[in-house]
Design a protein around this motif. Structure first.
Motif, PDB file in Angstrom:
ATOM      1  N   SER A 192       0.841  -1.196   0.000  1.00 41.91           N
ATOM      2  CA  SER A 192       0.000   0.000   0.000  1.00 41.91           C
ATOM      3  C   SER A 192       0.872   1.241   0.000  1.00 41.91           C
ATOM      4  O   SER A 192       0.581   2.226  -0.693  1.00 41.91           O
ATOM      5  N   LEU A 237       5.080  13.956 -11.643  1.00 43.97           N
ATOM      6  CA  LEU A 237       5.282  13.904 -13.092  1.00 43.97           C
ATOM      7  C   LEU A 237       4.249  14.763 -13.812  1.00 43.97           C
ATOM      8  O   LEU A 237       4.576  15.532 -14.727  1.00 43.97           O
ATOM      9  N   ALA A 238       3.006  14.636 -13.361  1.00 44.99           N
ATOM     10  CA  ALA A 238       1.943  15.413 -13.992  1.00 44.99           C
ATOM     11  C   ALA A 238       2.217  16.906 -13.835  1.00 44.99           C
ATOM     12  O   ALA A 238       2.069  17.688 -14.782  1.00 44.99           O
ATOM     13  N   ALA A 288       4.624   9.905  -7.219  1.00 45.77           N
ATOM     14  CA  ALA A 288       5.491  10.131  -8.373  1.00 45.77           C
ATOM     15  C   ALA A 288       4.658  10.550  -9.584  1.00 45.77           C
ATOM     16  O   ALA A 288       5.064  11.433 -10.364  1.00 45.77           O
ATOM     17  N   LEU A 289       3.486   9.945  -9.695  1.00 46.03           N
ATOM     18  CA  LEU A 289       2.584  10.294 -10.798  1.00 46.03           C
ATOM     19  C   LEU A 289       2.197  11.761 -10.725  1.00 46.03           C
ATOM     20  O   LEU A 289       2.213  12.493 -11.725  1.00 46.03           O
ATOM     21  N   ALA A 303       3.826   1.425  -1.167  1.00 46.99           N
ATOM     22  CA  ALA A 303       4.430   1.525  -2.501  1.00 46.99           C
ATOM     23  C   ALA A 303       3.448   2.163  -3.475  1.00 46.99           C
ATOM     24  O   ALA A 303       3.826   2.997  -4.307  1.00 46.99           O
ATOM     25  N   LEU A 304       2.195   1.797  -3.316  1.00 51.12           N
ATOM     26  CA  LEU A 304       1.171   2.376  -4.186  1.00 51.12           C
ATOM     27  C   LEU A 304       1.096   3.882  -3.997  1.00 51.12           C
ATOM     28  O   LEU A 304       1.040   4.653  -4.966  1.00 51.12           O
ATOM     29  N   VAL A 363       4.013   5.522  -5.688  1.00 50.30           N
ATOM     30  CA  VAL A 363       3.881   5.628  -7.152  1.00 50.30           C
ATOM     31  C   VAL A 363       2.867   6.719  -7.494  1.00 50.30           C
ATOM     32  O   VAL A 363       3.067   7.495  -8.431  1.00 50.30           O
ATOM     33  N   THR A 364       1.807   6.791  -6.686  1.00 51.89           N
ATOM     34  CA  THR A 364       0.826   7.860  -6.926  1.00 51.89           C
ATOM     35  C   THR A 364       1.475   9.221  -6.783  1.00 51.89           C
ATOM     36  O   THR A 364       1.242  10.124  -7.597  1.00 51.89           O
TER      37      THR A 364
END
Lengths: 249, 97, 625
Positions: free
Chosen positions: C603, C616-617, C612-613, C605-606, C609-610
């Motif tokens: 969780s 990035l956005a 990082a998303l 890790a999720l 990644v969110t």
């Protein structure tokens, strides 16, 4: 470019195989495929040194480490495909897809102009010049890191002996005690069958009364269903040869 | 050039997905290695794009560090396995609310 | 001595505070120090009075500023005193009667362990009362005003262990507070209008101000006076105040503190002269209270409560006189003085009776004490004759003059005063008959005996003053003496010659006496109080003090309780809930958020990644946008 277009789909499939494989060993093999393909791509991009290092270090050392540990820890252990955390799979899928799209879109924007290439500059000498020039400090630090890593592995894997080392006499007494309590065989396990024409790992040894001894064959062979019990035809074959072939040796 | 970078990011994403989905600690570790390799590919591609070898030096360092990391990480996994007899990452969930 | 008139306040104040601080060590002689301080004040007062007498009639106002008390921009108040004719009379009354009561208390409180403290409080009271009457400035007067309120609270609740005493003290204080609000508002109005709170300046300036201002000032001062002097509508505390020891009732609730309201009105004669409405209000209050007090006095079996009703009534007379303008001020003060003598006399006599009857206050258990306590009886009788207004005793001269002046100005006020005189005679005769005459109704184990000399000597002194106090009116001395302060008296127009009026009054008084004797001396008095259903409505109403407590409860106490409960509820449910609600909602949201920490690495890790998303956005948005 041909190298790229052949290897790229292979790599993607192998990567998906790593992620989706049920057995960890299959995943490890897929990863090895990816790494080898990467090595070729490095070579295609004018990095022969990295090509060699990738094969030696990554595929050779690191993948071997993975395989050893997998063997140690449990080859049979397979992940159940059922997801235990609620919503993890769905959210993960969404996030990862979005991330992938954005990453690709973002990175693809960064390329401007044409490829410069190395223009004949020798690769290994150039790398050496950089390593021992501007990046020498990083180089030294990474060597220290490697030493530390080796020490760390030794420390982590070390198991303290909590009691005295059992002497041979003590071991022998323990064996006798086990036999008395549970009937466990105190000696060496019997070896698999030795026959007239060949030794066979997959054939059980025979007791004096002719019945097979199950402990003499490896459990993994039994598990794989490769235990052979057709020693009879071996005897028959030999008898036939003896009868039918006087002229033979 | 763009193809290489696309491939690199695709591999990275697949590696990230693996980290999120799998429960076996060693498989997660392997997915992380996949991500590192993907970045190495990007480094090398950029180095060819710009024509200097700094990217390759960076990839080299990444490889060294990845090696050290794998050593230590696997040693940890082995010692955890010895005590807990499991490699599932979900078992260590006591640091919770 | 006039220069040192401030010693009048300083000596009792230092003595009182000193006795409190000195502690148990002074228990053996504390009462003597207290009495000596009071006597010293009397000597100083007498000296100053003699000095004043020696001066010519138009030069009898001596003022002296001690120091500047408040200096804040335009607001300037000096700690100053004015020793004039009015103040002189009050000083002599307070210190003289006060010293006699101090002497009486030595004997009365002889068995009380906290006697030293009692004398300390008495001294503090004397100091505060003297501050009140000597003040040149309304604010200094208010200082004394509050001081006597404090002393009254401490002394009513002196027997702290008794719940009834503690409650009575609080009741007195709270009701006084209501009056004090009026007083404070009057001071503020005076400052707002005239820029000064000096009494003489205010009195002088008010004549040039509008009638509205004068009326406002007058009514506010009247409110203050009603609180302190227990006049209707703030009279409910006086009967409960009898929970205090009898010397307290004598000094504070008969002779001095309750007369402070009358003093205030007479002192502020400029204000009342300027407003017809205010004067009428004072007269109405006076008449109503004198009748109410008399009514209550007829129905009480507790000797002290009956005398308290009588006090209320007599102060009503003083208020009536004060409301009649310059014609009546002098008589109000005269009656104040004579009342001080005979009421103190009556209260100390009642205390003497209680002392002999094991501290029982119920007159139903008295009867035929005359033989057992002769000195008490004689002194009490002299006080009785004075209060009902029999010549040549003091009360006759003062009350008669008031009735005369009242009849001259408004017939209904005079009629009320006349009726009041009759009722006074009735209930005082009832009191005397039930206590000293008739048959013995004593309980078992009661052996009345005469009180010790230390108690009877002050009784004799006060009886003498009750008898001969009327001498103050000889040759109109008192009116002449006070004229420079209160204003010149114009000849008033009497409906009948003065001697006729006096005869009518005496006739009414005789009627009251005869009725009282017939009902209470001739017949046998039941030993138990008759139940409420056996008596007339009038008696029942009197026993309930004309429902004064019920009215206060309904008008003030219950609405305030409702208001407070509502406010507490709003505060708790509304404001507190808002504040704690914010905290609670924060807590709830935190609770919801912490469920995110489920302990699973994947969780986390999720979420990484969110994150990082998101980064990035954002990056893409910035570079492409």
């Amino acid at each position: 470019m041909t190298a790229f277009w052949i290897l790229a789909p292979l790599m993607v499939v192998a990567a998906l195989g790593l992620v989706l494989a049920r057995k960890a060993i299959h995943g490890a093999l897929c990863l090895a495929v990816v790494m080898l393909s990467l090595a070729v791509l490095y070579a295609a991009q004018g990095a022969p040194f990295l090509f060699a290092v990738q094969i030696i270090v990554y595929t050779g050392a690191i993948m071997m480490l993975f395989l050893f540990v997998l063997m140690l820890i449990g080859v049979e252990s397979a992940d159940s495909m059922r997801e235990t955390i609620r919503g993890q799979r769905a959210a993960g899928f969404v996030v990862v897809v979005l991330f992938g799209l954005l990453a690709i879109a973002g990175v693809a924007q960064t390329v401007t102009g044409s490829v410069r290439g190395f223009g004949g500059q020798p690769n290994v000498e150039g790398l050496a010049a950089l390593l021992f020039g501007p990046y020498v400090l990083a180089f030294e630090l990474t060597s220290a890191l490697l030493i530390t890593a080796a020490l760390a592995a030794m420390v982590l894997a070390h198991r303290e002996r909590l009691g005295a080392r059992p002497t041979q006499a003590a071991l022998s007494q323990q064996r006798m005690r086990d036999y008395a309590e549970s009937g466990k065989h105190p000696g060496n396990p019997p070896t698999p069958g030795v026959f007239a024409r060949h030794n066979a790992v997959d054939t059980p040894a025979l007791l004096p009364d002719g019945s097979p001894l199950e402990e003499s064959i490896s459990a993994s062979l039994v598990a794989r269903g490769q235990r052979r019990d057709g020693y009879d035809d071996d005897i028959e074959t030999v008898q036939q040869q003896l009868e039918g072939g006087d002229s033979d040796d | 050039m763009t193809e290489y970078l696309t491939l690199s990011m695709l591999l990275f994403t697949i590696g990230a997905a693996g980290v999120l989905i799998r429960r076996n600690a060693i498989v997660i570790f392997m997915c992380i290695e996949l991500m590192l390799n993907a970045t190495n590919l990007a480094f090398v591609s950029f180095s060819r794009q710009h024509g200097n070898l700094d990217g390759q030096v960076a990839a080299f360092f990444v490889m060294v560090v990845a090696a050290a990391e794998v050593v230590v990480g696997l040693a940890i996994i082995v010692s955890i396995y010895r005590t807990r007899r499991t490699t599932s990452v979900d078992e260590a969930s006591l640091l919770r609310f | 001595m006039l220069d040192y008139a401030w010693l009048l306040v300083a000596i009792p104040l230092v003595s009182g505070l000193g006795l409190l601080v000195w502690g148990k060590e002074a228990d053996r002689f504390g009462h003597l120090i207290g009495t000596a301080a009071s006597a010293a004040s009397f000597v100083v007062g007498l000296g100053a009075f003699v000095q004043l007498l020696a001066r010519p009639a138009d030069d009898r106002t001596f003022s002296k500023t001690l120091f500047t008390w408040i200096h804040a921009g335009p607001f300037h108040v000096d700690m100053a005193y004015t020793f004039d004719q009015l103040a002189a009379l009050f000083v002599l009354l307070i210190t003289g009667v006060g010293t006699l009561i101090h002497v009486y208390s030595i004997g009365y409180m002889a068995h009380d362990a906290r006697r030293r403290r009692f004398f300390a409080y008495l001294n503090i009271f004397i100091a505060a009362m003297l501050t009140l009457v000597l003040a040149s400035d309304y604010l200094v007067l208010f200082l004394g005003w509050e001081g006597v309120g404090l002393a009254s609270y401490l002394l009513i609740g002196f027997w702290q262990h008794k719940d009834s005493a503690a409650q009575a003290a609080t009741k007195a204080f709270v009701l006084n507070r209501v009056g004090d609000v009026g007083m404070a508002l009057a001071i503020m109005t005076a400052f707002a209008q005239f820029g000064t709170t000096v009494i003489s300046d205010v009195n002088a300036s008010v004549s040039s101000a509008s009638t509205g201002i004068a009326t406002t000032l007058g009514l506010l001062l009247l409110l203050g006076a009603c609180g302190k002097s227990a006049q209707v509508p703030l009279q409910a505390w006086l009967l409960d105040a009898m929970e205090g020891p009898t010397p307290v009732s004598a000094l504070i609730h008969a002779a001095t503190m309750v007369t402070a309201g009358v003093y205030l009105i007479v002192r502020s004669n400029g204000v009342f002269d300027a407003s017809e409405t205010a004067r009428t209000a004072v007269v109405i209050v006076g008449v109503v209270t004198l009748l109410v007090g008399a009514w209550i006095g007829c129905t009480k079996d507790d000797i002290k409560k009956a005398l308290a009703g009588s006090t209320m009534s007599q102060i009503g007379y003083m208020m009536l006189a004060a409301g009649l303008g310059p014609a009546g001020y002098a008589f109000a003060i005269f009656h104040l003085l004579t009342h001080g003598f005979f009421k103190a006399n009556l209260f100390l006599g009642a205390g003497s009776v209680m002392h002999g009857m094991n501290d029982d206050v119920d007159m139903r258990h008295y009867g035929a004490i005359r033989a057992a306590m002769p000195v008490t009886f004689v002194t009490f009788a002299l006080g009785y004759l004075a209060i009902i207004g029999v010549p040549p005793f003091a009360g006759f001269w003062s009350k008669d003059k008031i009735i005369e002046t009242a009849l001259a100005q408004s017939w209904w006020a005079g009629l009320g005063a006349l009726i009041g005189a009759g009722v006074t005679a009735f209930y005082m005769t009832r009191l005397l008959a039930m206590t000293f005459l008739g048959q013995k109704r004593w309980l078992d184990d009661v052996h009345p005996h005469e009180s010790p000399r230390v108690m009877t000597l002050p009784l004799v002194a006060l009886a003498g003053l009750s008898a001969f106090g009327g001498a103050l009116a000889i040759g109109g001395w008192i009116t002449d003496w006070l004229a420079p302060v209160t204003g010149e008296v114009h000849e008033h127009h009497l409906p009948a010659p003065a001697w006729v009026i006096s005869l009518v009054v005496l006739a009414v008084v005789a009627l009251g006496v005869l009725l009282g004797l017939r009902m209470y001396a001739a017949r046998a008095i039941p030993g138990e109080t008759p139940a409420d259903r056996e008596v007339s409505i009038a008696t029942r109403a009197g026993r309930q003090e004309l429902y004064g407590n019920a009215i206060n409860d309904a008008v003030a106490v219950r609405p305030t309780r409702h208001l407070v409960r509502t406010l507490v509820y709003v505060d708790g449910a509304g404001l507190d809930a808002f504040v704690t609600g914010v905290a609670d909602r924060l807590g709830d949201s935190a609770d919801a958020l912490r469920k995110q920490q489920n302990g699973f690495v994947r969780s986390y890790a999720l979420s990484m990644v969110t994150g990082a998303l998101v980064v990035l956005a954002a990056l893409l948005a910035v570079t492409l946008g």
